[in-house]
Design a protein around this motif. Structure first.
Motif: not given
Length: 84
Positions: A34-45, A21-29
């Motif tokens: 990565g999604d948050i990083k993409d949003v920040f890149a879009e925001l900066k762009g 369960r922890i491993e699955r949650l770590e993958e989701e995290k």
């Protein structure tokens, strides 16, 4: 407890389930990070300042009284330093 886990197939299976369960949650995290990083890149762009947005996000997490207290202290310190 350690001996119990080693001797009990049931406890070992339960431990394995917790770990999986922890491993699955770590993958989701990682995926969400990565999604948050993409949003920040879009925001900066789009010309927004990512540092200011991060600060706004931190402020929005605070409750109103905590934020007011922090702002009052910051204002007091800035006045003491002649920054107003």
């Amino acid at each position: 407890m350690v001996a119990d886990v080693a001797e009990s197939g049931v406890a070992a299976e339960e431990l394995k389930q917790f770990i999986e369960r922890i491993e699955r949650l770590e993958e989701e995290k990682a995926g969400i990070a990565g999604d948050i990083k993409d949003v920040f890149a879009e925001l900066k762009g789009r010309g927004f300042d990512s540092k200011a947005v991060r600060q706004i996000l931190r402020i929005r997490k605070q409750d109103h009284e905590e934020r007011q207290e922090q702002e009052a202290i910051l204002d007091l310190y800035m006045q003491a330093l002649g920054m107003n």
